[in-house]
Scaffold this active site. Structure first.
Site, PDB file in Angstrom:
ATOM      1  N   SER A 252     -11.314 -39.846 -37.423  1.00  0.00           N
ATOM      2  CA  SER A 252     -11.569 -40.246 -36.047  1.00  0.00           C
ATOM      3  C   SER A 252     -12.067 -39.062 -35.238  1.00  0.00           C
ATOM      4  O   SER A 252     -11.654 -37.923 -35.448  1.00  0.00           O
ATOM      5  CB  SER A 252     -10.269 -40.780 -35.447  1.00  0.00           C
ATOM      6  OG  SER A 252     -10.156 -40.400 -34.103  1.00  0.00           O
ATOM      7  N   LYS A 253     -12.955 -39.365 -34.310  1.00  0.00           N
ATOM      8  CA  LYS A 253     -13.529 -38.271 -33.522  1.00  0.00           C
ATOM      9  C   LYS A 253     -12.470 -37.613 -32.633  1.00  0.00           C
ATOM     10  O   LYS A 253     -12.671 -36.536 -32.105  1.00  0.00           O
ATOM     11  CB  LYS A 253     -14.728 -38.750 -32.718  1.00  0.00           C
ATOM     12  CG  LYS A 253     -14.414 -39.508 -31.462  1.00  0.00           C
ATOM     13  CD  LYS A 253     -15.684 -39.585 -30.618  1.00  0.00           C
ATOM     14  CE  LYS A 253     -15.321 -39.983 -29.191  1.00  0.00           C
ATOM     15  NZ  LYS A 253     -16.442 -40.181 -28.336  1.00  0.00           N
ATOM     16  N   ARG A 254     -11.332 -38.295 -32.457  1.00  0.00           N
ATOM     17  CA  ARG A 254     -10.262 -37.694 -31.655  1.00  0.00           C
ATOM     18  C   ARG A 254      -9.638 -36.500 -32.379  1.00  0.00           C
ATOM     19  O   ARG A 254      -9.019 -35.649 -31.771  1.00  0.00           O
ATOM     20  CB  ARG A 254      -9.141 -38.686 -31.364  1.00  0.00           C
ATOM     21  CG  ARG A 254      -9.620 -40.000 -30.951  1.00  0.00           C
ATOM     22  CD  ARG A 254      -8.969 -40.538 -29.689  1.00  0.00           C
ATOM     23  NE  ARG A 254      -9.877 -41.500 -29.122  1.00  0.00           N
ATOM     24  CZ  ARG A 254     -10.476 -41.412 -27.955  1.00  0.00           C
ATOM     25  NH1 ARG A 254     -10.220 -40.409 -27.170  1.00  0.00           N
ATOM     26  NH2 ARG A 254     -11.310 -42.329 -27.544  1.00  0.00           N
ATOM     27  N   ARG A 255      -9.762 -36.503 -33.694  1.00  0.00           N
ATOM     28  CA  ARG A 255      -9.109 -35.424 -34.446  1.00  0.00           C
ATOM     29  C   ARG A 255     -10.077 -34.584 -35.293  1.00  0.00           C
ATOM     30  O   ARG A 255      -9.763 -33.461 -35.655  1.00  0.00           O
ATOM     31  CB  ARG A 255      -8.011 -36.001 -35.353  1.00  0.00           C
ATOM     32  CG  ARG A 255      -6.842 -36.630 -34.609  1.00  0.00           C
ATOM     33  CD  ARG A 255      -5.830 -37.211 -35.577  1.00  0.00           C
ATOM     34  NE  ARG A 255      -6.404 -38.290 -36.360  1.00  0.00           N
ATOM     35  CZ  ARG A 255      -6.389 -39.570 -36.014  1.00  0.00           C
ATOM     36  NH1 ARG A 255      -5.831 -39.936 -34.901  1.00  0.00           N
ATOM     37  NH2 ARG A 255      -6.941 -40.492 -36.773  1.00  0.00           N
ATOM     38  N   ARG A 465     -17.297 -29.670 -28.973  1.00  0.00           N
ATOM     39  CA  ARG A 465     -16.150 -30.577 -29.157  1.00  0.00           C
ATOM     40  C   ARG A 465     -15.273 -30.104 -30.317  1.00  0.00           C
ATOM     41  O   ARG A 465     -14.060 -30.024 -30.225  1.00  0.00           O
ATOM     42  CB  ARG A 465     -16.668 -31.970 -29.532  1.00  0.00           C
ATOM     43  CG  ARG A 465     -16.737 -32.985 -28.435  1.00  0.00           C
ATOM     44  CD  ARG A 465     -17.031 -34.347 -29.067  1.00  0.00           C
ATOM     45  NE  ARG A 465     -15.892 -34.743 -29.903  1.00  0.00           N
ATOM     46  CZ  ARG A 465     -14.853 -35.412 -29.488  1.00  0.00           C
ATOM     47  NH1 ARG A 465     -14.812 -35.817 -28.251  1.00  0.00           N
ATOM     48  NH2 ARG A 465     -13.854 -35.688 -30.292  1.00  0.00           N
TER      49      ARG A 465
END
Ligand code: GLU
Length: 500
Positions: A252-255, A465
């Site tokens: 996931s792009k969150r991690r 990011r």
């Protein structure tokens, strides 16, 4: 039968490595059997779809060596290939389902839906909508329509029995119909939902094999019911294993860095990335690990697609990339590759205004600008906790910075600068003494350097990011509980309490 496969990405974010992975297996499947591979853009989410995201999908897939036989940019016999251009087709098809009484108009208000969800949550029901508009009389429907009441159109899902289908990879999958919601097919603004548009298009585009990530398995009963409701022949379904992060959860792009552009900007070879992604879901005979897309197409055997998720192991990717550098470049072509990457005039010229007044000798240039070219930023807890903030607050600041940036998803110099001020304001910390040094360290691995915000814009969203995520991890990360609390305060617009 001509084999036709497709990928159907939604242009709602950065081009995901999972899209490239799915594309490779779809392309290999279709071309191995002499068929066609199609790119369809599913842009029915009006609020989240953006033309630049679509452009990025094309660009990223092409960089990843993927070519499609039909698509929005090149046309084909089954177009248009962009769902927002097919609205009349969905309107026509929804009428067919209404006439066959396989779908119905639902007039539930947002308020009613909220209540239903709450009741379902309390009683532990899987189905959130209680089907209260499923059996309205024709007169009642007409009356409400004449009054101008907005409605959606829902699928009439059987109340009892089982949906069973044969997945080409996972085997037999059985779901009780009672667990499946009366899915919305058409929204009140006349736009179809994913499920409806996806099935209508797969049918009309004569897709024979639906090969997609296994997160879509739970949607498949609804799709099967749609095929049956129309009386259409179903395609074969093959749900491929998901890419997993090292925490074992869906990548996931969150991690994790998930954008294809992150890998491009970090200096990976597309052949190596494509090969690596293939290994995630497929195994060649003889455990061969290094092979080209052409070899994969030639030898492709659907039986060899894996059943369970594979870890996206960056060390393995690095190993593979080095092999590709050694085997596919020579000392004399390596420079060409480096030039194509970032050692070119276009990129270097961007750095000149930053360096111009900040170097005593030309030799200082790389001291100043090293962080544009390296992938591992030297981090220190001391520099990541300026002004004696705790590592946890520091991680919270960085995480919140990511959330602020996500709101617009624009990483221009001005936008990042504004976000950094908003961040200081949210936490009531000094901008100059806390936010600025923290970002310097996370992005550049040093206390001072060229102007921060201009540097972030040039470095690019993906790498910036990834560096913020990396710094959060270096600081020990944030537990689920802390993340939830932070998110709550962020939504409220005040994180200052966390800071005491
Ligand atoms: N639009 C869906 C996506 O974004 C397509 C899923 C499918 O392949 O059915 O991935």
């Amino acid at each position: 039968m001509v084999v036709r496969t497709r990928i159907a990405p939604s242009p709602t974010g950065d081009p995901h490595v999972g899209t490239l992975y799915t594309a490779i297996l779809n392309l290999a499947y279709a071309h191995h059997f002499g068929g066609q591979f199609i790119l369809r853009i599913e842009d029915t989410d009006k609020t989240r779809s953006r033309p630049e995201y679509e452009k990025n999908i094309f660009e990223a897939l092409k960089w990843g060596l993927i070519h499609w036989d039909e698509g929005p940019d090149i046309g084909g016999n089954f177009g248009p290939y962009r769902q927002s251009e097919r609205l009349d087709i969905y309107q026509k098809h929804i009428q067919i389902l209404l006439e066959k009484e396989k779908a119905y108009k639902c007039f539930a208000t947002p308020e009613e839906l909220r209540e239903m969800r709450e009741v379902a949550q309390k009683t532990g029901q899987k189905v959130g909508y209680d089907r209260r508009y499923r059996n309205l009389s024709k007169e009642e429907i007409k009356k409400r329509e004449q009054e101008g009441q907005p409605y959606v159109i829902r699928l009439k899902v059987p109340l009892t029995g089982m949906c069973t289908f044969e997945d080409g990879i996972k085997g037999t999958i059985t779901t009780p119909w009672a667990d499946v919601d009366d899915q919305v097919l058409m929204k009140s603004d006349g736009y179809p939902t994913y499920h409806f548009a996806n099935v209508v298009d797969d049918h009309l585009m004569q897709i024979t094999h639906v090969i997609r990530g296994d997160e879509w398995i739970s949607s498949t009963p609804k799709h099967i019911l749609l095929y049956e409701s129309f009386g259409w022949e179903k395609p074969s379904f093959l749900h491929i294993p998901l890419l997993l992060g090292k925490d074992g959860k869906k990548l996931s792009k969150r991690r994790n860095p998930t954008s294809i552009f992150f890998y491009k900007d970090s200096g990976y070879l597309p052949q190596a990335l494509a090969n690596f992604l293939t290994l995630m879901g497929y195994s060649m005979t003889g455990e061969k690990e290094i092979y080209s897309l052409q070899e994969l197409i030639q030898n492709f055997d659907p039986q060899r697609i894996g059943k369970s998720g594979a870890f996206f192991d960056i060390q393995k990717l690095n190993w593979l990339n080095q092999k590709y550098i050694i085997e596919t470049t020579t000392p004399s072509t390596l420079l060409e590759h480096l030039k194509r990457w970032q050692f070119n005039d276009i990129f270097m010229e961007k750095l000149m205004p930053l360096a111009h007044t900040r170097i005593k000798t030309f030799g200082d240039f790389f001291d100043l600008c090293n962080f544009f070219f390296i992938n591992t930023i030297p981090l220190s807890t001391e520099l990541l906790t300026p002004h004696n903030i705790t590592p946890e607050i520091s991680a919270s600041l960085l995480q919140t910075m990511l959330w602020i940036m996500e709101k617009t998803d624009i990483w221009s110099q001005d936008a990042v600068e504004k976000a950094s001020h908003d961040l200081a304001e949210l936490f009531k910390v000094p901008h100059k003494k806390v936010v600025i040094p923290l970002l310097y360290e996370a992005i550049m691995g040093k206390q001072f350097g060229p102007p921060l915000f201009a540097s972030i814009e040039i470095l690019g969203k993906e790498r910036a990011r990834a560096r913020l995520l990396q710094a959060i991890e270096f600081l020990g990360g944030l537990s689920k509980k802390k993340l939830d609390l932070l998110n709550k305060n962020f939504t409220k617009g005040d994180c200052s309490l966390l800071n005491h």
